[in-house]
Design an enzyme around this catalytic site. Structure first.
Site, PDB file in Angstrom:
ATOM      1  N   HIS A  98       1.119  -0.735  -0.042  1.00  0.00           N
ATOM      2  CA  HIS A  98      -0.114   0.134   0.240  1.00  0.00           C
ATOM      3  C   HIS A  98       0.854   1.329  -0.334  1.00  0.00           C
ATOM      4  CE1 HIS A  98      -2.918   2.816   2.179  1.00  0.00           C
ATOM      5  NE2 HIS A  98      -3.982   2.267   1.716  1.00  0.00           N
ATOM      6  N   GLN A 140      -4.783  -4.969   6.491  1.00  0.00           N
ATOM      7  CA  GLN A 140      -5.617  -5.957   6.180  1.00  0.00           C
ATOM      8  C   GLN A 140      -5.873  -7.510   6.487  1.00  0.00           C
ATOM      9  OE1 GLN A 140      -8.290  -5.234   3.819  1.00  0.00           O
ATOM     10  NE2 GLN A 140      -7.439  -3.123   3.330  1.00  0.00           N
ATOM     11  N   LYS A 169     -10.715  -0.662  10.390  1.00  0.00           N
ATOM     12  CA  LYS A 169     -10.597  -1.835   9.402  1.00  0.00           C
ATOM     13  C   LYS A 169     -10.893  -3.214  10.587  1.00  0.00           C
ATOM     14  CE  LYS A 169      -7.231  -0.054   6.138  1.00  0.00           C
ATOM     15  NZ  LYS A 169      -8.461   0.330   4.748  1.00  0.00           N
TER      16      LYS A 169
HETATM   17  N1  PLP Z   1      -1.716  -0.707   4.770  1.00  0.00           N
HETATM   18  C1  PLP Z   1      -3.158  -1.579   3.719  1.00  0.00           C
HETATM   19  C2  PLP Z   1      -2.419  -3.134   3.351  1.00  0.00           C
HETATM   20  C3  PLP Z   1      -4.187  -1.089   3.655  1.00  0.00           C
HETATM   21  O1  PLP Z   1      -5.213  -1.618   3.139  1.00  0.00           O
HETATM   22  C4  PLP Z   1      -3.893   0.346   4.244  1.00  0.00           C
HETATM   23  C5  PLP Z   1      -5.364   1.089   3.738  1.00  0.00           C
HETATM   24  O2  PLP Z   1      -5.791   0.577   3.054  1.00  0.00           O
HETATM   25  C6  PLP Z   1      -3.162   1.022   4.987  1.00  0.00           C
HETATM   26  C7  PLP Z   1      -1.934   0.484   5.410  1.00  0.00           C
HETATM   27  C8  PLP Z   1      -3.271   2.379   5.585  1.00  0.00           C
HETATM   28  O3  PLP Z   1      -4.403   2.437   6.691  1.00  0.00           O
HETATM   29  P1  PLP Z   1      -5.047   3.498   7.645  1.00  0.00           P
HETATM   30  O4  PLP Z   1      -5.664   3.722   6.102  1.00  0.00           O
HETATM   31  O5  PLP Z   1      -5.976   3.198   8.284  1.00  0.00           O
HETATM   32  O6  PLP Z   1      -3.730   5.013   8.064  1.00  0.00           O
END
Ligand code: PLP
Length: 407
Positions: free
Chosen positions: A123, A203, A226
């Site tokens: 991500h 995830q 999540k």
């Molecule tokens: N890492 C992964 C694999 C994600 O799916 C997400 C959010 O979609 C994030 C990091 C970032 O999470 P957040 O926006 O809650 O900080």
């Protein structure tokens, strides 16, 4: 005993709502999950009964709020399998957890000639903070390749590990493809060259039973929203020794032991990383989410979610023109696809008119989508309350898309 998904659904009030004249089918759980009544009640109870600032207050409300906040830390420690609550730092979410480690742990420890290793599957929040550290320090960012199924090329990962590797940061589960990475082996290989490892568990937390102590990772970070908890709260787990050697990142109240103009001494872990008034209600809500998840039969949840992914994949493949993006042997929660001749944004818009919520775009993982020669996909992502009947609704909505586009 079978998994009673209808019983579970009754815990989530939002699932009863209509979208236009259709009942909601919520398949955007990888972006954010819905919240059970237990979480909503915990937040309301805190604000209607015990709202006060925490730590150091001597009055009744402050003591209650502090107990609830620190109690939540303990619940999260148990949820991730930490040795103690002191290893759990409350943060805004995964993004903040990764940035905290990047700036406070890695940045002071790397320089030219050093390498930080990530994968092609990450991500953006597990790419950009490391690019920033590389730019700030002269360290080099290395990226392990992925194969055509969307799995990390483990040979390449091992080739890239060397004496120069100072840190490794990896997704436990990919948000764009659902791939579960074999992180236990990868952590062990990284440790063999002396590199600490951070896992992005955003995830993984809603789908897998976590055990950071068994995994032996150095840091693990999750987002509350999540895993059926509130937005604006998450945790960074760090091995106690790592947190002890890491300097604070933000300065302010709560994170100090004493302050004079000549010298300030810091509070103990984890408080030295929690400057200012924290998201007290969020932490309490997240504690309730952890309790809720731990009250479930996890083997049954996993079996149910695996069935949803498997059935959705099969049913989608029966539709002409569908290509599944991400076919890893180990997957959870996500089925991403394209429909030949229709842009994913059009797919998302039309299925929404049928009451079905999916996500379209690059899912904050542009390099992954580029890898498949695409600019966007449609992603159906599942949670523990989704049903096989909802997959029927998705498929019917996609037939509608095909009809509109005369495919
Ligand atoms: N890492 C992964 C694999 C994600 O799916 C997400 C959010 O979609 C994030 C990091 C970032 O999470 P957040 O926006 O809650 O900080």
């Amino acid at each position: 005993m079978g998994y009673d998904v209808n019983q579970i659904r009754r815990d989530f009030p939002i699932l009863e709502r209509q979208v236009g004249d259709k009942s909601l089918v919520y398949l955007d759980n990888a972006a954010t999950s819905q919240k059970p009544r237990a979480v909503l009640d915990a937040i309301e109870r805190y604000y209607t009964h015990s709202n006060a600032n925490i730590h150091r207050g001597v009055h009744r409300l402050s003591v209650e709020a502090t107990q609830a906040y620190e109690g939540a830390r303990q619940k999260l420690a148990s949820f991730v399998g930490a040795d103690s609550a002191e290893e759990v730092v409350f943060v805004r979410g995964t993004t903040e957890g990764i940035n905290l480690v990047a700036q406070a742990y890695v940045r002071p420890r790397v320089g030219p000639g050093d390498e930080i290793l990530i994968s092609h599957l990450e991500h953006h929040s597990n790419i950009v903070p490391w690019q920033m550290v590389a730019r700030q320090t002269g360290a080099r960012l290395r990226v392990a390749r992925i194969n055509e199924r969307g799995e990390i090329d483990l040979e390449h990962f091992r080739e890239l590990l060397s004496e120069s590797t100072r840190f490794v940061a990896l997704a436990h589960v990919s948000n764009a493809l659902g791939t579960i990475n074999p992180v236990a082996d990868m952590i062990q290989w990284a440790h063999e060259v002396g590199a600490p490892v951070l896992l992005d568990g955003a995830q993984a937390a809603p789908h897998l039973e976590l055990d950071v102590s068994r995994l032996d990772c150095d840091f693990y970070t999750v987002s509350g929203h999540k895993m059926y908890g509130p937005t604006g709260i998450g945790i960074l787990y760090g091995k106690r020794a790592r947190l002890e050697e890491m300097d604070p990142w933000e300065g302010g109240g709560e994170m100090i032991r004493s302050v004079t103009f000549e010298e300030t001494t810091y509070n103990e872990v984890p408080h030295k990383f929690e400057a200012g008034t924290p998201n007290i209600a969020g932490a309490i809500g997240l504690g309730a989410a952890a309790d809720y998840l731990r009250s479930l039969d996890w083997a049954a949840v996993t079996a149910h979610e695996d069935e949803l992914v498997e059935v959705a994949t099969q049913r989608l493949l029966e539709l002409p023109g569908v290509r599944i993006i991400g076919t890893a042997a180990q997957k959870t929660g996500v089925v991403a696809f394209t429909l030949n001749g229709v842009h994913p944004h059009d797919v998302g818009t039309i299925v929404d008119q049928e009451g079905v919520a999916v996500r379209t775009g690059h899912h904050c993982a542009q390099p992954v989508i580029d890898h498949f020669g695409l600019s966007a996909t449609t992603r159906a992502s599942f949670g523990l309350y989704n049903t096989l009947a909802e997959i029927d609704r998705l498929i019917a909505a996609l037939r509608q898309v095909r009809k509109i586009f005369e495919l």
